[in-house]
Design a protein around this motif. Structure first.
Motif, short mmCIF file in Angstrom:
data_model
loop_
_atom_site.label_atom_id
_atom_site.label_comp_id
_atom_site.label_asym_id
_atom_site.label_seq_id
_atom_site.Cartn_x
_atom_site.Cartn_y
_atom_site.Cartn_z
N SER A 226 1.04 -1.42 0.12
CA SER A 226 0.05 -0.30 -0.14
C SER A 226 0.70 1.30 0.05
CB SER A 226 -0.64 0.41 1.03
OG SER A 226 -0.52 -0.19 2.30
N PHE A 227 1.83 1.32 0.33
CA PHE A 227 3.08 2.20 0.85
C PHE A 227 4.12 2.27 0.32
CE2 PHE A 227 0.12 4.42 3.46
CZ PHE A 227 -0.79 3.39 4.46
N GLY A 228 4.27 0.94 -0.47
CA GLY A 228 5.83 1.40 -1.19
C GLY A 228 7.25 1.24 0.07
N THR A 229 6.81 0.69 1.44
CA THR A 229 8.21 0.73 2.43
C THR A 229 8.89 -0.57 1.93
OG1 THR A 229 6.36 2.22 3.64
CG2 THR A 229 8.37 1.07 4.84
N ALA A 230 9.86 -0.21 2.50
CA ALA A 230 10.81 -1.49 2.11
C ALA A 230 11.47 -1.87 2.68
CB ALA A 230 11.81 -0.92 0.36
N PHE A 231 11.51 -3.27 3.13
CA PHE A 231 12.33 -3.65 4.97
C PHE A 231 14.11 -4.45 3.68
CE2 PHE A 231 9.07 -2.06 7.89
CZ PHE A 231 8.52 -2.15 7.02
N TYR A 232 15.02 -4.69 4.65
CA TYR A 232 16.05 -5.89 3.77
C TYR A 232 16.15 -6.65 5.26
CZ TYR A 232 15.21 -2.74 -0.31
OH TYR A 232 14.77 -1.57 -0.79
N ALA A 233 17.30 -7.54 4.35
CA ALA A 233 17.81 -8.36 4.65
C ALA A 233 20.20 -7.23 5.51
CB ALA A 233 17.78 -9.91 4.72
N ASP A 234 20.40 -7.63 6.08
CA ASP A 234 21.07 -7.27 6.63
C ASP A 234 22.11 -7.59 5.24
OD1 ASP A 234 21.35 -6.89 9.88
OD2 ASP A 234 20.28 -5.91 8.46
N ALA A 235 22.17 -9.10 5.31
CA ALA A 235 23.07 -9.12 4.47
C ALA A 235 22.86 -8.61 2.93
CB ALA A 235 22.82 -10.45 4.11
N THR B 2 3.02 -6.03 -8.28
CA THR B 2 4.06 -6.64 -8.92
C THR B 2 5.18 -5.85 -7.74
OG1 THR B 2 3.56 -6.68 -11.21
CG2 THR B 2 5.62 -7.00 -10.73
N ALA B 3 5.98 -7.05 -7.38
CA ALA B 3 7.35 -6.80 -6.98
C ALA B 3 8.53 -6.64 -7.49
CB ALA B 3 7.70 -6.38 -5.87
N THR B 4 9.38 -5.84 -7.77
CA THR B 4 10.65 -6.51 -8.23
C THR B 4 12.42 -5.96 -7.38
OG1 THR B 4 10.08 -5.20 -10.69
CG2 THR B 4 12.19 -5.22 -10.02
N GLY C 101 21.82 -2.38 0.68
CA GLY C 101 22.76 -1.06 0.13
C GLY C 101 23.35 -2.28 -0.86
N ARG C 102 22.87 -2.99 -1.75
CA ARG C 102 22.89 -3.87 -2.66
C ARG C 102 21.07 -4.31 -3.44
NH1 ARG C 102 25.18 -8.30 -3.27
NH2 ARG C 102 24.46 -9.21 -1.28
N PHE C 103 20.46 -4.91 -2.83
CA PHE C 103 19.33 -5.21 -3.21
C PHE C 103 18.03 -3.84 -2.86
CE2 PHE C 103 19.73 -9.86 -2.92
CZ PHE C 103 20.75 -10.02 -3.53
N THR C 104 17.43 -3.59 -3.95
CA THR C 104 16.52 -2.67 -4.22
C THR C 104 14.74 -3.73 -4.25
OG1 THR C 104 17.48 -1.01 -4.29
CG2 THR C 104 15.38 -0.55 -4.40
N ILE C 105 14.22 -2.96 -3.37
CA ILE C 105 12.71 -3.44 -4.04
C ILE C 105 11.74 -2.34 -3.94
CG2 ILE C 105 12.14 -4.11 -1.79
CD1 ILE C 105 10.76 -6.86 -1.76
#
Length: 118
Positions: free
Chosen positions: A54-63, A78-80, A66-70
């Protein structure tokens, strides 16, 4: 019944970039988040990243931070997952998933292979 369609993946060399795509057939409270797990050969399933549809807020694993973007598209279905500077440790089967939280506790897709090697 919610369906997840994955695409992307393949074999690349270290330092290359790659994108994975996942489309969900519907959005409900139980699929408020869309994202990816991965499983390396012989390893456990590991959460990679999630986006709140709904908002596009992204969450990432530490690993991968900085290299991956969702990101999710304007339809919110659709999520890229854009992966840059991939490394051999990024090798594995990547599974798209949904859930009511960023931990993606709901349905999981069939998976797509990512292989990073010289």
């Amino acid at each position: 019944q919610l369906q997840l369609v994955e695409s992307g993946g393949g074999s690349v060399q270290p330092g290359d970039s790659l994108a994975l795509f996942c489309t969900a057939s519907e959005m409900t409270a139980d699929s408020a988040y869309l994202g990816w797990f991965r499983q390396a050969p012989g390893g456990d399933r590991e959460w990679v990243a999630s986006v709140r549809r709904s908002f596009g807020t992204a969450f990432y694993a530490d690993a991968v931070r900085g290299r991956f973007t969702i990101v999710r598209d304007s339809t919110k279905n659709t999520a890229t997952l854009v992966m840059i500077n991939v490394q051999p440790q990024d090798t594995g089967v990547y599974f798209c998933a949904v859930g009511p939280s960023f931990q993606l506790e709901g349905s999981v897709g069939q998976g797509t292979q990512v292989t990073v090697s010289t």
